[in-house]
Scaffold this motif. Structure first.
Motif, PDB file in Angstrom:
ATOM      1  N   THR A 173       0.834  -1.213   0.000  1.00  0.00           N
ATOM      2  CA  THR A 173       0.000   0.000   0.000  1.00  0.00           C
ATOM      3  C   THR A 173       0.863   1.256   0.000  1.00  0.00           C
ATOM      4  N   GLN A 174       2.188   1.070   0.067  1.00  0.00           N
ATOM      5  CA  GLN A 174       3.118   2.193   0.162  1.00  0.00           C
ATOM      6  C   GLN A 174       3.822   2.450  -1.168  1.00  0.00           C
ATOM      7  N   ASN A 175       4.218   3.699  -1.362  1.00  0.00           N
ATOM      8  CA  ASN A 175       5.041   4.072  -2.512  1.00  0.00           C
ATOM      9  C   ASN A 175       6.505   3.882  -2.121  1.00  0.00           C
ATOM     10  N   TRP A 176       7.203   3.001  -2.823  1.00  0.00           N
ATOM     11  CA  TRP A 176       8.581   2.685  -2.469  1.00  0.00           C
ATOM     12  C   TRP A 176       9.602   3.611  -3.114  1.00  0.00           C
ATOM     13  N   SER A 177       9.161   4.552  -3.920  1.00  0.00           N
ATOM     14  CA  SER A 177      10.117   5.456  -4.574  1.00  0.00           C
ATOM     15  C   SER A 177      10.748   6.391  -3.544  1.00  0.00           C
ATOM     16  N   ASP A 178      11.882   6.962  -3.903  1.00  0.00           N
ATOM     17  CA  ASP A 178      12.628   7.880  -3.028  1.00  0.00           C
ATOM     18  C   ASP A 178      13.085   7.218  -1.736  1.00  0.00           C
ATOM     19  N   GLU A 179      13.213   5.910  -1.752  1.00  0.00           N
ATOM     20  CA  GLU A 179      13.718   5.151  -0.604  1.00  0.00           C
ATOM     21  C   GLU A 179      14.754   4.154  -1.105  1.00  0.00           C
ATOM     22  N   ASN A 180      15.638   3.737  -0.205  1.00  0.00           N
ATOM     23  CA  ASN A 180      16.501   2.599  -0.486  1.00  0.00           C
ATOM     24  C   ASN A 180      15.937   1.453   0.346  1.00  0.00           C
ATOM     25  N   ASN A 181      15.168   0.587  -0.288  1.00  0.00           N
ATOM     26  CA  ASN A 181      14.347  -0.410   0.393  1.00  0.00           C
ATOM     27  C   ASN A 181      15.120  -1.686   0.730  1.00  0.00           C
ATOM     28  N   TRP A 182      14.955  -2.146   1.956  1.00  0.00           N
ATOM     29  CA  TRP A 182      15.480  -3.449   2.377  1.00  0.00           C
ATOM     30  C   TRP A 182      14.336  -4.441   2.215  1.00  0.00           C
ATOM     31  N   ILE A 212       9.363  -2.160  -9.634  1.00  0.00           N
ATOM     32  CA  ILE A 212       9.270  -1.653 -11.012  1.00  0.00           C
ATOM     33  C   ILE A 212       8.163  -0.612 -11.124  1.00  0.00           C
ATOM     34  N   ALA A 213       7.000  -0.910 -10.577  1.00  0.00           N
ATOM     35  CA  ALA A 213       5.864   0.007 -10.671  1.00  0.00           C
ATOM     36  C   ALA A 213       6.148   1.344  -9.990  1.00  0.00           C
ATOM     37  N   CYS A 214       6.874   1.297  -8.874  1.00  0.00           N
ATOM     38  CA  CYS A 214       7.191   2.523  -8.139  1.00  0.00           C
ATOM     39  C   CYS A 214       8.446   3.218  -8.659  1.00  0.00           C
ATOM     40  N   LYS A 215       9.128   2.564  -9.630  1.00  0.00           N
ATOM     41  CA  LYS A 215      10.428   3.061 -10.093  1.00  0.00           C
ATOM     42  C   LYS A 215      11.342   3.308  -8.886  1.00  0.00           C
ATOM     43  N   ALA A 216      11.448   2.273  -8.093  1.00  0.00           N
ATOM     44  CA  ALA A 216      12.158   2.349  -6.821  1.00  0.00           C
ATOM     45  C   ALA A 216      13.499   1.621  -6.896  1.00  0.00           C
ATOM     46  N   LYS A 217      14.195   1.616  -5.777  1.00  0.00           N
ATOM     47  CA  LYS A 217      15.451   0.880  -5.676  1.00  0.00           C
ATOM     48  C   LYS A 217      15.534   0.216  -4.308  1.00  0.00           C
ATOM     49  N   GLY A 218      16.393  -0.779  -4.215  1.00  0.00           N
ATOM     50  CA  GLY A 218      16.567  -1.483  -2.959  1.00  0.00           C
ATOM     51  C   GLY A 218      17.310  -2.783  -3.170  1.00  0.00           C
ATOM     52  N   THR A 219      17.380  -3.565  -2.124  1.00  0.00           N
ATOM     53  CA  THR A 219      18.064  -4.860  -2.184  1.00  0.00           C
ATOM     54  C   THR A 219      17.100  -5.958  -1.787  1.00  0.00           C
ATOM     55  N   VAL A 253      20.172  -9.238  -4.387  1.00  0.00           N
ATOM     56  CA  VAL A 253      19.899  -8.646  -5.700  1.00  0.00           C
ATOM     57  C   VAL A 253      19.702  -7.148  -5.543  1.00  0.00           C
ATOM     58  N   LYS A 254      20.566  -6.383  -6.186  1.00  0.00           N
ATOM     59  CA  LYS A 254      20.460  -4.918  -6.123  1.00  0.00           C
ATOM     60  C   LYS A 254      19.531  -4.443  -7.239  1.00  0.00           C
ATOM     61  N   LEU A 255      18.395  -3.901  -6.825  1.00  0.00           N
ATOM     62  CA  LEU A 255      17.376  -3.445  -7.766  1.00  0.00           C
ATOM     63  C   LEU A 255      17.442  -1.927  -7.928  1.00  0.00           C
ATOM     64  N   ASP A 256      17.303  -1.475  -9.159  1.00  0.00           N
ATOM     65  CA  ASP A 256      17.233  -0.032  -9.423  1.00  0.00           C
ATOM     66  C   ASP A 256      16.351   0.196 -10.636  1.00  0.00           C
ATOM     67  N   ALA A 257      15.097   0.502 -10.358  1.00  0.00           N
ATOM     68  CA  ALA A 257      14.133   0.735 -11.448  1.00  0.00           C
ATOM     69  C   ALA A 257      13.874   2.229 -11.635  1.00  0.00           C
ATOM     70  N   THR A 258      14.755   3.065 -11.101  1.00  0.00           N
ATOM     71  CA  THR A 258      14.518   4.518 -11.160  1.00  0.00           C
ATOM     72  C   THR A 258      14.660   5.081 -12.557  1.00  0.00           C
ATOM     73  N   ARG A 259      15.401   4.386 -13.415  1.00  0.00           N
ATOM     74  CA  ARG A 259      15.650   4.937 -14.753  1.00  0.00           C
ATOM     75  C   ARG A 259      14.986   4.179 -15.891  1.00  0.00           C
ATOM     76  N   ILE A 260      14.330   3.070 -15.558  1.00  0.00           N
ATOM     77  CA  ILE A 260      13.728   2.298 -16.651  1.00  0.00           C
ATOM     78  C   ILE A 260      12.413   2.945 -17.094  1.00  0.00           C
ATOM     79  N   THR A 261      12.124   2.805 -18.365  1.00  0.00           N
ATOM     80  CA  THR A 261      10.893   3.393 -18.919  1.00  0.00           C
ATOM     81  C   THR A 261       9.782   2.355 -19.062  1.00  0.00           C
TER      82      THR A 261
END
Length: 200
Positions: A97-106, A122-129, A190-198
């Motif tokens: 229910t949360q927006n994971w963008s602008d965070e480095n998510n564990w 991916i949907a939030c264009k977020a990043k984390g591990t 796994v280091k995820l970074d969806a901040t730049r994908i379109t």
């Protein structure tokens, strides 16, 4: 009727006596206390986590992390955490229910939620591990590697741990495969970074 509960009751009584605390006990019939009765019977079958040592290692490498997305008050690695059920100090119940963008998510999800967690990143264009077993037959596997074993666009790095000794910590569910017996499958960070994908 139960020795361990009697010991707890005596301990509480002793502390109250020492501190001058008065406790008034009131019995409430189950029919009038259905919510508390229901909550007391909830079992979190996915109550397991990773060790502080392992978390610190990954945090030093790819952190600092800002929020623990799948945790409880007993195993949270950060002050900010989301939980499956209500917990003291939880920031949200149900991390999806949360927006994971602008965070480095564990992200250490129950296995059945791994794929959903990747899709949410991916949907939030977020990043984390993301911490997951190396199970090539799992539904989430094609979302980490393509058929040529190359990372997906939203994955920037993967570390494999062949020896998982000391990584998993058991919780209240002693029948979990994580933390109660030696876990023999390799583990992936796994280091995820969806901040730049379109697109996914």
């Amino acid at each position: 009727m139960k020795g361990n509960l009697q010991d707890i009751a005596i301990s509480i009584f002793s502390i109250c006596l020492q501190k001058g605390i008065s406790i008034n006990i009131q019995w409430i019939p189950r029919g009038e206390n259905s919510k508390a009765d229901y909550i007391s019977k909830i079992i979190d079958y996915e109550d397991w986590g990773v060790s502080e040592f392992f978390y610190t290692f990954i945090n030093d490498l790819w952190g600092p992390y800002t929020v623990d997305r799948f945790a409880s008050s007993r195993n949270a690695k950060l002050e900010r955490f989301n939980s499956l059920f209500w917990n003291v100090n939880t920031e949200a119940v149900d991390c999806f229910t949360q927006n994971w963008s602008d965070e480095n998510n564990w992200i250490v999800p129950p296995i059945y939620l791994v794929l959903r967690a990747i899709k949410h990143v991916i949907a939030c264009k977020a990043k984390g591990t993301l911490i997951v077993p190396k199970w090539i037959s799992a539904t989430y596997w094609p979302f980490i590697f393509n058929k040529n074993m190359n990372y997906r666009d939203y994955i920037s790095d993967v570390i494999e741990f062949e020896n998982t000794s000391g990584i998993f910590v058991s919780g209240s569910n002693r029948k979990s495969i994580f933390g109660t017996e030696p876990f023999i499958a390799p583990l992936l960070a796994v280091k995820l970074d969806a901040t730049r994908i379109t697109r996914p």
